[in-house]
Scaffold this motif. Sequence first.
Motif, PDB file in Angstrom:
ATOM      1  N   ALA A 160       0.831  -1.209   0.000  1.00  0.00           N
ATOM      2  CA  ALA A 160       0.000   0.000   0.000  1.00  0.00           C
ATOM      3  C   ALA A 160       0.863   1.255   0.000  1.00  0.00           C
ATOM      4  O   ALA A 160       0.587   2.213  -0.747  1.00  0.00           O
ATOM      5  N   ARG A 161       1.905   1.273   0.799  1.00  0.00           N
ATOM      6  CA  ARG A 161       2.764   2.453   0.850  1.00  0.00           C
ATOM      7  C   ARG A 161       3.575   2.617  -0.437  1.00  0.00           C
ATOM      8  O   ARG A 161       3.812   3.741  -0.884  1.00  0.00           O
ATOM      9  N   ARG A 162       4.010   1.510  -1.017  1.00  0.00           N
ATOM     10  CA  ARG A 162       4.783   1.599  -2.259  1.00  0.00           C
ATOM     11  C   ARG A 162       3.923   2.158  -3.393  1.00  0.00           C
ATOM     12  O   ARG A 162       4.319   3.112  -4.070  1.00  0.00           O
ATOM     13  N   ILE A 163       2.751   1.567  -3.607  1.00  0.00           N
ATOM     14  CA  ILE A 163       1.891   2.041  -4.684  1.00  0.00           C
ATOM     15  C   ILE A 163       1.377   3.445  -4.382  1.00  0.00           C
ATOM     16  O   ILE A 163       1.251   4.288  -5.279  1.00  0.00           O
ATOM     17  N   GLY A 164       1.102   3.724  -3.110  1.00  0.00           N
ATOM     18  CA  GLY A 164       0.669   5.071  -2.744  1.00  0.00           C
ATOM     19  C   GLY A 164       1.720   6.115  -3.059  1.00  0.00           C
ATOM     20  O   GLY A 164       1.397   7.215  -3.532  1.00  0.00           O
ATOM     21  N   THR A 165       2.990   5.796  -2.810  1.00  0.00           N
ATOM     22  CA  THR A 165       4.069   6.741  -3.122  1.00  0.00           C
ATOM     23  C   THR A 165       4.223   6.911  -4.625  1.00  0.00           C
ATOM     24  O   THR A 165       4.476   8.011  -5.119  1.00  0.00           O
ATOM     25  N   GLN A 166       4.069   5.816  -5.380  1.00  0.00           N
ATOM     26  CA  GLN A 166       4.140   5.915  -6.833  1.00  0.00           C
ATOM     27  C   GLN A 166       3.024   6.793  -7.395  1.00  0.00           C
ATOM     28  O   GLN A 166       3.228   7.544  -8.343  1.00  0.00           O
ATOM     29  N   GLN A 167       1.834   6.685  -6.807  1.00  0.00           N
ATOM     30  CA  GLN A 167       0.681   7.427  -7.300  1.00  0.00           C
ATOM     31  C   GLN A 167       0.541   8.803  -6.673  1.00  0.00           C
ATOM     32  O   GLN A 167      -0.375   9.555  -7.025  1.00  0.00           O
ATOM     33  N   ALA A 168       1.433   9.154  -5.760  1.00  0.00           N
ATOM     34  CA  ALA A 168       1.344  10.451  -5.079  1.00  0.00           C
ATOM     35  C   ALA A 168       1.578  11.590  -6.057  1.00  0.00           C
ATOM     36  O   ALA A 168       2.458  11.518  -6.926  1.00  0.00           O
ATOM     37  N   ARG A 169       0.811  12.646  -5.905  1.00  0.00           N
ATOM     38  CA  ARG A 169       0.978  13.837  -6.734  1.00  0.00           C
ATOM     39  C   ARG A 169       1.793  14.909  -6.027  1.00  0.00           C
ATOM     40  O   ARG A 169       2.140  15.931  -6.633  1.00  0.00           O
ATOM     41  N   GLY A 170       2.065  14.704  -4.756  1.00  0.00           N
ATOM     42  CA  GLY A 170       2.852  15.673  -4.003  1.00  0.00           C
ATOM     43  C   GLY A 170       4.331  15.367  -4.067  1.00  0.00           C
ATOM     44  O   GLY A 170       4.735  14.209  -4.149  1.00  0.00           O
ATOM     45  N   GLU A 171       5.171  16.397  -4.004  1.00  0.00           N
ATOM     46  CA  GLU A 171       6.613  16.195  -3.984  1.00  0.00           C
ATOM     47  C   GLU A 171       7.075  15.678  -2.626  1.00  0.00           C
ATOM     48  O   GLU A 171       8.036  14.934  -2.525  1.00  0.00           O
ATOM     49  N   LEU A 172       6.378  16.072  -1.563  1.00  0.00           N
ATOM     50  CA  LEU A 172       6.682  15.569  -0.225  1.00  0.00           C
ATOM     51  C   LEU A 172       5.618  14.543   0.144  1.00  0.00           C
ATOM     52  O   LEU A 172       4.424  14.823   0.068  1.00  0.00           O
ATOM     53  N   LEU A 192      11.762   7.383  -4.877  1.00  0.00           N
ATOM     54  CA  LEU A 192      11.277   6.566  -5.994  1.00  0.00           C
ATOM     55  C   LEU A 192      12.227   5.429  -6.388  1.00  0.00           C
ATOM     56  O   LEU A 192      11.773   4.305  -6.634  1.00  0.00           O
ATOM     57  N   PRO A 193      13.546   5.637  -6.480  1.00  0.00           N
ATOM     58  CA  PRO A 193      14.424   4.529  -6.870  1.00  0.00           C
ATOM     59  C   PRO A 193      14.438   3.372  -5.882  1.00  0.00           C
ATOM     60  O   PRO A 193      14.812   2.250  -6.253  1.00  0.00           O
ATOM     61  N   TYR A 194      14.052   3.623  -4.630  1.00  0.00           N
ATOM     62  CA  TYR A 194      14.112   2.586  -3.599  1.00  0.00           C
ATOM     63  C   TYR A 194      12.807   1.826  -3.419  1.00  0.00           C
ATOM     64  O   TYR A 194      12.760   0.854  -2.652  1.00  0.00           O
ATOM     65  N   LEU A 195      11.747   2.272  -4.087  1.00  0.00           N
ATOM     66  CA  LEU A 195      10.442   1.666  -3.845  1.00  0.00           C
ATOM     67  C   LEU A 195      10.413   0.183  -4.215  1.00  0.00           C
ATOM     68  O   LEU A 195       9.699  -0.600  -3.594  1.00  0.00           O
ATOM     69  N   ARG A 196      11.173  -0.206  -5.228  1.00  0.00           N
ATOM     70  CA  ARG A 196      11.162  -1.611  -5.633  1.00  0.00           C
ATOM     71  C   ARG A 196      11.790  -2.526  -4.583  1.00  0.00           C
ATOM     72  O   ARG A 196      11.653  -3.746  -4.649  1.00  0.00           O
ATOM     73  N   LEU A 197      12.473  -1.938  -3.602  1.00  0.00           N
ATOM     74  CA  LEU A 197      13.081  -2.732  -2.539  1.00  0.00           C
ATOM     75  C   LEU A 197      12.109  -3.017  -1.395  1.00  0.00           C
ATOM     76  O   LEU A 197      12.403  -3.855  -0.535  1.00  0.00           O
TER      77      LEU A 197
END
Length: 362
Positions: free
Chosen positions: A143-155, A236-241
């Motif tokens: 949930a956190r990984r996909i949420g970060t990918q879909q986030a529209r905010g920079e923070l 973003l580069p670390y999300l796959r981990l």
Amino acid sequence: MSEHTEGVETPSDQPMSDPTVVVPPPDGTARPDGEHVVTPAVAGHPGRRNPVIEHVGVGEPVQRGADDPLVTIVLPCFNEGEHVMLEIERISRVMDASGFSYELLCIDDASTDNTLEVLSNAAQDYPAIRILAFRRNGGSGTARRIGTQQARGELVVWTDADMTYENERIPELVQVLLDDPTYDQVVGARTTEEGTHKWARVPAKWVIRKIAEWLSRQRIPDLNSGLRAFRRSVALPYLRLLPPGFSCVTTITLAFLMNQHDIRYVETQYFKRAGTSKFKFFKDAYRYILQVLRMVMYFDPLRVLMPPALWLVLIGTVKFVVDMVRHPFYVPAGTILLLVSGILIGSLALMADLLVRSRDAV
């Protein structure tokens, strides 16, 4: 990336907007009818609305636009129907008062209770809410990984919907990143432990944290706090981990530390959770330890493998000398095993280090 949206239908005899709704001022005063506050948000217009439920799978991260909000708060929800509304109200109130543009990305992780219904109803009055609905349970890490990918905010802010964290301090964490660009992540370091199995969690987490500090060569006040804010572009580069379970917060901490991204820790309180805990002590603790070792191996394998390799070679060498003195020209199988094991592990450590240094991506 494929993205399908389905709207929550509104009966034909009910208008899309309620003309009797009174829009509150930015301080978040309540409506006269006593219902939930209608928050003025950047993602929509005041008043009730027809929320859209998004179903998003694995895909590329969304590209931010010029009009996107500054902050995305990722709120994973799994069977939190009894209290998630209180968390939404608390977060919306402080974010509206802060003046930051934001979206509240609520992710229903295939809940079996009425969580999705509560989120849909809340989205009618809180235009900052976006809803992602999973058709099957993926875990808090997913949930956190996909949420970060879909986030529209920079923070991006991670937190929980179980009333355990001081979510009223989210603007404070965001402000730290805005005031000091040298920090890439701010973590709410808990000063108390209120989780289940407290008698076992406290010593176990202390030991694991000390191992992580030794392996990463960094002081880590709280290794797995669920309340944190970070720069999306850095993460973003670390999300796959990220693993699917609870150790995702540990992973993002170690990934930043091992790549020299500075983290600031802010002391926060931690409260007894609402609802039933999804944490399984033995299973999740085992995964927790493995994830710490996996992350350090990913970034610095010599730190893990070379010490035992050198100790085996040293012990084997000493034993070889003693064996030669006691029984000239006779080398027991145990001595040979020690030397060969040390050499093999050392060779594996060097090969792993070469792979780490030769890869282009994170």
